[in-house]
Structures are given as structure tokens and as C-alpha cells.
Design a protein around this motif. Structure first.
Motif, mmCIF file in Angstrom:
data_model
loop_
_atom_site.group_PDB
_atom_site.id
_atom_site.type_symbol
_atom_site.label_atom_id
_atom_site.label_comp_id
_atom_site.label_asym_id
_atom_site.label_seq_id
_atom_site.Cartn_x
_atom_site.Cartn_y
_atom_site.Cartn_z
ATOM 1 N N VAL A 131 -41.148 22.261 -13.215
ATOM 2 C CA VAL A 131 -40.377 23.770 -13.640
ATOM 3 C C VAL A 131 -38.874 23.381 -13.732
ATOM 4 O O VAL A 131 -38.169 23.512 -14.717
ATOM 5 N N ILE A 132 -38.369 22.447 -12.794
ATOM 6 C CA ILE A 132 -36.721 22.321 -12.833
ATOM 7 C C ILE A 132 -36.491 20.905 -13.121
ATOM 8 O O ILE A 132 -35.628 20.873 -14.107
ATOM 9 N N GLU A 133 -37.038 20.053 -12.445
ATOM 10 C CA GLU A 133 -36.540 18.715 -12.852
ATOM 11 C C GLU A 133 -37.205 17.968 -14.086
ATOM 12 O O GLU A 133 -36.367 17.422 -14.797
ATOM 13 N N LEU A 134 -38.435 18.134 -14.346
ATOM 14 C CA LEU A 134 -38.952 17.631 -15.622
ATOM 15 C C LEU A 134 -38.305 18.119 -16.928
ATOM 16 O O LEU A 134 -37.871 17.303 -17.834
ATOM 17 N N PRO A 135 -37.864 19.524 -17.056
ATOM 18 C CA PRO A 135 -36.935 19.727 -18.619
ATOM 19 C C PRO A 135 -35.794 19.140 -18.469
ATOM 20 O O PRO A 135 -35.219 18.980 -19.350
ATOM 21 N N LEU A 136 -34.996 18.904 -17.216
ATOM 22 C CA LEU A 136 -33.864 18.048 -17.243
ATOM 23 C C LEU A 136 -33.724 16.504 -17.587
ATOM 24 O O LEU A 136 -32.890 16.124 -18.443
ATOM 25 N N GLN A 137 -35.018 16.027 -17.099
ATOM 26 C CA GLN A 137 -34.878 14.544 -17.401
ATOM 27 C C GLN A 137 -35.861 14.371 -18.629
ATOM 28 O O GLN A 137 -35.566 13.215 -19.394
ATOM 29 N N LYS A 138 -36.561 15.180 -19.179
ATOM 30 C CA LYS A 138 -37.569 14.606 -20.370
ATOM 31 C C LYS A 138 -37.736 16.101 -21.256
ATOM 32 O O LYS A 138 -38.645 16.538 -21.337
ATOM 33 N N PRO A 139 -36.674 16.530 -21.768
ATOM 34 C CA PRO A 139 -36.733 17.778 -22.609
ATOM 35 C C PRO A 139 -37.502 17.628 -23.963
ATOM 36 O O PRO A 139 -38.194 18.714 -24.152
ATOM 37 N N GLU A 140 -37.942 16.402 -24.297
ATOM 38 C CA GLU A 140 -38.559 16.126 -25.600
ATOM 39 C C GLU A 140 -39.946 16.655 -25.280
ATOM 40 O O GLU A 140 -40.580 16.956 -26.235
ATOM 41 N N VAL A 141 -40.495 16.456 -24.095
ATOM 42 C CA VAL A 141 -41.887 16.790 -23.529
ATOM 43 C C VAL A 141 -42.254 18.379 -23.923
ATOM 44 O O VAL A 141 -43.313 18.659 -24.520
ATOM 45 N N PHE A 142 -41.307 19.216 -23.574
ATOM 46 C CA PHE A 142 -41.205 20.431 -23.971
ATOM 47 C C PHE A 142 -41.114 20.819 -25.482
ATOM 48 O O PHE A 142 -41.904 21.866 -25.929
ATOM 49 N N LYS A 143 -40.199 20.397 -26.178
ATOM 50 C CA LYS A 143 -39.914 20.385 -27.607
ATOM 51 C C LYS A 143 -41.292 19.946 -28.381
ATOM 52 O O LYS A 143 -41.721 20.586 -29.269
ATOM 53 N N LYS A 144 -41.630 18.978 -27.900
ATOM 54 C CA LYS A 144 -42.882 18.393 -28.700
ATOM 55 C C LYS A 144 -44.264 19.445 -28.449
ATOM 56 O O LYS A 144 -44.790 19.570 -29.362
ATOM 57 N N ILE A 145 -44.120 19.936 -27.312
ATOM 58 C CA ILE A 145 -45.282 20.971 -27.136
ATOM 59 C C ILE A 145 -44.815 22.308 -27.836
ATOM 60 O O ILE A 145 -45.890 23.177 -28.101
ATOM 61 N N GLY A 146 -43.869 22.560 -27.933
ATOM 62 C CA GLY A 146 -43.286 23.891 -28.635
ATOM 63 C C GLY A 146 -43.034 24.955 -27.631
ATOM 64 O O GLY A 146 -43.336 26.179 -27.972
ATOM 65 N N ILE A 147 -42.809 24.601 -26.330
ATOM 66 C CA ILE A 147 -42.640 25.579 -25.584
ATOM 67 C C ILE A 147 -41.141 25.634 -24.683
ATOM 68 O O ILE A 147 -40.503 24.638 -24.734
ATOM 69 N N GLU A 148 -40.638 26.599 -24.402
ATOM 70 C CA GLU A 148 -39.356 26.820 -23.656
ATOM 71 C C GLU A 148 -39.460 26.500 -22.044
ATOM 72 O O GLU A 148 -40.338 27.398 -21.555
ATOM 73 N N PRO A 149 -38.806 25.654 -21.695
ATOM 74 C CA PRO A 149 -38.763 25.576 -20.294
ATOM 75 C C PRO A 149 -38.418 26.823 -19.472
ATOM 76 O O PRO A 149 -37.302 27.442 -19.934
ATOM 77 N N PRO A 150 -38.790 26.966 -18.472
ATOM 78 C CA PRO A 150 -38.238 28.120 -17.512
ATOM 79 C C PRO A 150 -36.883 27.801 -17.148
ATOM 80 O O PRO A 150 -36.510 26.676 -17.022
ATOM 81 N N LYS A 151 -36.140 28.950 -17.281
ATOM 82 C CA LYS A 151 -34.545 28.676 -16.940
ATOM 83 C C LYS A 151 -34.501 28.582 -15.281
ATOM 84 O O LYS A 151 -33.410 28.152 -14.846
ATOM 85 N N GLY A 152 -35.365 28.945 -14.310
ATOM 86 C CA GLY A 152 -35.189 28.775 -13.244
ATOM 87 C C GLY A 152 -36.264 29.492 -12.329
ATOM 88 O O GLY A 152 -37.493 29.957 -12.738
ATOM 89 N N VAL A 153 -35.989 29.449 -11.224
ATOM 90 C CA VAL A 153 -37.112 30.102 -10.014
ATOM 91 C C VAL A 153 -36.674 30.782 -8.914
ATOM 92 O O VAL A 153 -35.178 30.537 -8.636
#
Length: 147
Positions: free
Chosen positions: A11-33
Motif C-alpha cells: 500500500v505504501i512502498e510499492l506505489p512510491l517505488q513502482k507507480p507505473e504498476v498502478f497506472k498500467k492497471i488503471g487504479i489509484e494507489p491508496p493515499k495512506g493507512v
């Protein structure tokens, strides 16, 4: 806590390191926890470790630090924290003891309570406002999830 740490990394680390994964899937990563649990369970330690693994700037604030004496100081402090986080991104903002400003809202009209509610409203605006958070994630912690 292996399962919890794995979920937090996703939820936290992956969107910061690999944002392209979320863009490719078409989802917005969570803002926090929200972390919750009794004192001494490792909430702060896990947050520091995640920030270190993500090579992110770590900004730690206590909820009680955001409660200010004069009108407008708390909201200004929140704005400054988010501005710094964006400038130093990727960043993780960690707000410990969030219950100091985010307790159940009331219709109380005394000055101190009103200022706390303004500060919390500013926090929500920064988290969910018009400007994108970019590479900024928020982790908040409390010992009192009930309030």
C-alpha cells in the motif's frame, strides 16, 4: 507481523517505488493507512522501516503538535508539512497520536475545539484536496481507534 508488513509495503512502498504498476492497471494507489494498537506494538518502528526501504523522506509529527494556541497556526503547520513532503518527495508523513486532532467531531463551539476541528479539516483537505499528493503517502497512528 509478517502479513501486516507485507500489506503495508504493497500500500505504501510499492506505489512510491513502482507507480507505473498502478497506472498500467488503471487504479489509484491508496493515499495512506491508519495504524492502531496499544503502545509499544511497533507502529512507529514499522513506519520508519517502510520509509527507509522506500528511500523516502520521513516526516514524523505528533497529533498534539498540531494543536496550536493561536487561530490559524495549526492549519498553517499542516500546510507546511504537506508542502515540505511534496518538495522532498518521495515522502512518508507519519502522524502519531492522530486522535489528538481527529477525535469524533462535535457541535462544540468553544474556541479551542473549533481550532482543533479547523486543523483536522485542513489535514483532510491536504490529503484529499484538489492538488494531487504525487509521491507522498500518509500513515497515521493511534492507540484509540474507537474515537
Amino acid at each position: 507481523m509478517k502479513e501486516q508488513i507485507k500489506e503495508i509495503k504493497e500500500v505504501i512502498e510499492l506505489p512510491l517505488q513502482k507507480p507505473e504498476v498502478f497506472k498500467k492497471i488503471g487504479i489509484e494507489p491508496p493515499k495512506g493507512v491508519l495504524f492502531y494498537g496499544p503502545p509499544g506494538t511497533g507502529k512507529t518502528l514499522v513506519t520508519k522501516a517502510i520509509a527507509n526501504d522506500a528511500k523516502a523522506t520521513f516526516i514524523k509529527v505528533s497529533g498534539s503538535e498540531l494543536v496550536q494556541k493561536f487561530i490559524g497556526e495549526g492549519t498553517r503547520l499542516v500546510k507546511d508539512i504537506f508542502l515540505t513532503a511534496k518538495e522532498k518527495s518521495p515522502s512518508i508523513i507519519f502522524i502519531d497520536e492522530i486522535d489528538a486532532i481527529a477525535s469524533t467531531r462535535t457541535d462544540d463551539t468553544i474556541g479551542a475545539e473549533r481550532e482543533i476541528q479547523r486543523t483536522f479539516a485542513q489535514l483532510l483537505i491536504e490529503m484529499d484536496g484538489f492538488e494531487a499528493l504525487q509521491d507522498v503517502r500518509i500513515i497515521v497512528a493511534t492507540n484509540r481507534p474507537d474515537i
